[in-house]
Scaffold this active site. Structure first.
Site, PDB file in Angstrom:
ATOM      1  N   HIS A  19      29.697  11.516   8.968  1.00  0.00           N
ATOM      2  CA  HIS A  19      31.118  11.343   9.271  1.00  0.00           C
ATOM      3  C   HIS A  19      31.797  12.702   9.442  1.00  0.00           C
ATOM      4  O   HIS A  19      32.598  12.904  10.342  1.00  0.00           O
ATOM      5  CB  HIS A  19      31.813  10.552   8.151  1.00  0.00           C
ATOM      6  CG  HIS A  19      31.107   9.262   7.828  1.00  0.00           C
ATOM      7  ND1 HIS A  19      31.152   8.651   6.605  1.00  0.00           N
ATOM      8  CD2 HIS A  19      30.297   8.483   8.595  1.00  0.00           C
ATOM      9  CE1 HIS A  19      30.413   7.556   6.625  1.00  0.00           C
ATOM     10  NE2 HIS A  19      29.883   7.430   7.818  1.00  0.00           N
ATOM     11  N   ASP A 116      38.619   8.486  11.011  1.00  0.00           N
ATOM     12  CA  ASP A 116      37.359   7.792  11.282  1.00  0.00           C
ATOM     13  C   ASP A 116      37.496   6.317  10.892  1.00  0.00           C
ATOM     14  O   ASP A 116      38.550   5.898  10.399  1.00  0.00           O
ATOM     15  CB  ASP A 116      36.165   8.509  10.627  1.00  0.00           C
ATOM     16  CG  ASP A 116      36.147   8.417   9.105  1.00  0.00           C
ATOM     17  OD1 ASP A 116      36.885   7.578   8.521  1.00  0.00           O
ATOM     18  OD2 ASP A 116      35.385   9.184   8.488  1.00  0.00           O
TER      19      ASP A 116
END
Ligand code: UDP
Length: 489
Positions: A19, A116
């Site tokens: 991520h 995200d």
């Protein structure tokens, strides 16, 4: 002369290398391509040594600003057996006050917030500040479609997805086989599933979705997302979809002594002769599977670099929050007797964590046995390296299907490694398929196809390429400050 402040974008990442790394790469693009100021707020697990190393290396040279937000203590909010997505979503929920505080104080005032998929609950913070918000899906378009469509599947389908007889239909996209749904959809009674629906359900509140893919790789799925009625059917709304990838980590200029010796060894090996074996930041396997993998590599008679972790019977993502933190010298004791001496000179074992981008770039690497995390996948493709797909968790089963069955960029074992032990003969077969005996004599269609996609990726990112243009649209929209009216996407 009057000094203009640069346009400032703030990007928020949840813990985990898969991520944080893509968010930093996106931030760098805004800086390099558009002269923006970009700040990455990286919420970190504080338990992963590799995470710390990546953050430190991102600080120098400081193309973008990276701020480490230690994950708040969530021990009272989760149960010991709560799964990864639950933990990520709770961490990001609890980090909201720190994100809010940063957004309201930082200068120049941010013009956009990019989060995200585990951080969509922060999108309303952008609304409060009257700035644009985007979601960056650091994966592919088919996955984005499943996430966006899952609230509808939740209503349409009764019982467990994995028990369905028919593949799950997503308008305009390939159907998803029941046993290949993303990890949080495997058990609908688990809290992880509800967290997944909540975080995915937040995406349409944004002004647009950026996806780490490119037009030529996934044209039809992107079209389905944009025009095929998928979003309008599921959500009664449209949001711009931008394919901005492949944005991948570049080799690090500072290499550790371990990397240095790996690269020196690679220098001595023939072109495209070495298979690199790694299961990302979190992947682990059982003792039995590790034994089979060792035998499989030996039987394949191919040179190898294997990033190995001590086996565990617990879960396939056991190392996710602790990547790089466990003592590596443990690993050798789990290997078949004599493995290290029999493969001396032919293969190298790296405990826990390697500087993957540096390894994959080396011309001696000819194949990658990978868990198919999307970051690793893109790093492989952009270096022209075909994959042996070994999916373990998250959306990796979908990734493997996409790569092996739709795009022809990977070969895969006949059984799903997350379900059954892959035997040594099968492992040897797949490795030899991506690195045949004499590459100059064999027409290797997987390799040829990967080389085509490598070029296609380069084209997409070059000036006037589709991904370059898409990011330019986002940048202009941010400068103008009017998101949902971006008619071109
Ligand atoms: N990575 C690395 N060394 C390792 C394992 C992973 O540098 O030993 C990097 C890899 O290059 C990629 C990221 O960590 O950029 C992992 O992301 P990915 O999406 O492949 O998978 P995840 O770790 O999220 O499952």
């Amino acid at each position: 002369m009057e000094q203009h402040n640069p346009t400032h974008v703030v990007l928020v990442s949840s813990p985990g290398l898969g991520h944080i790394i893509p968010m930093i790469e996106l931030a760098k693009r805004f800086v390099l391509q558009h002269n923006f100021k970009a700040t990455v707020l990286a919420v970190t697990s504080q338990t992963s040594t590799a995470e710390k190393q990546i953050l430190n290396s991102a600080l120098t040279p400081s193309l973008c600003h990276v701020i480490d937000i230690p994950s708040p203590d969530i021990s009272n909010l989760v149960q010991p057996n709560d799964r990864m997505v639950t933990r990520l979503c709770v961490m990001m929920r609890e980090a909201k006050p720190a994100i809010k505080s940063f957004l309201s104080k930082t200068t120049p005032r941010p013009s956009a917030l990019i989060v995200d998929i585990f951080s969509t609950e922060s999108i309303p913070l952008a609304r409060e500040l009257n700035i644009l918000s985007y979601v960056y899906v650091a994966s592919h378009a088919w996955f984005a479609a499943l996430v966006l469509y899952s609230p509808l599947l939740d209503v349409q389908i009764e019982g467990e997805y994995v028990h369905q007889k028919e593949p799950l239909k997503i308008p305009g996209c390939n159907p998803v086989r029941p046993d290949e749904v993303v990890h949080p959809m495997l058990d609908r009674s688990n809290r992880e599933y509800k967290e997944f629906l909540t975080t995915g359900g937040g995406i349409p509140l944004s002004d647009g979705v950026l996806i780490n893919t490119w037009e030529e790789l996934q044209r039809e799925t992107l079209q389905a997302l944009r025009e095929g009625g998928l979003l309008s059917e599921a959500l009664n709304m449209r949001i711009p979809i931008y394919a901005v990838g492949p944005l991948v980590r570049q080799p690090e200029s500072e290499t550790s002594s371990v990397t240095h010796s790996l690269l020196t060894w690679l220098d001595e090996q023939p072109t495209e002769s070495v298979v690199y074996v790694s299961f990302g930041s979190g992947g682990t396997m059982s003792c039995e599977q590790m034994t089979e993998l060792a035998w499989g590599l030996e039987l394949s008679e191919r040179r190898f670099i294997w990033v190995a972790r001590a086996p565990t019977e617990e879960a396939v993502d056991a190392a996710f929050f602790t990547t790089g933190s466990n003592a590596g010298d443990e690993v050798a004791k789990y290997l078949p007797e004599g493995f290290l001496s029999r493969t001396r000179g032919l293969g190298l074992l790296v405990p826990e964590w390697a500087q993957q981008a540096n390894i994959l770039k080396h011309g001696s690497v000819g194949g990658f046995v990978s868990h198919c995390g999307w970051g690793s996948t893109l790093e492989s493709l952009t270096n022209g390296v075909p994959l042996v797909a070994w999916p373990l968790y998250a959306e990796q089963r979908m990734n493997a299907t996409l790569l092996a069955e739709e795009l022809g960029l990977a070969v895969r074992p006949k059984v799903l490694p997350s379900k059954k032990v892959v035997g040594r003969e099968e492992i040897a077969r797949t490795v030899r398929e991506v690195i045949p005996d004499d590459q100059s004599l064999t027409s290797n269609s997987v390799r040829e196809r990967v080389k085509e996609m490598q070029q296609s990726a380069l084209n997409a990112l070059s000036e006037d390429g589709s991904s370059y243009v898409a990011l330019s649209h986002v940048a202009k929209t941010i400068e103008r400050g009017c998101g949902k009216f971006d008619a071109a996407f």
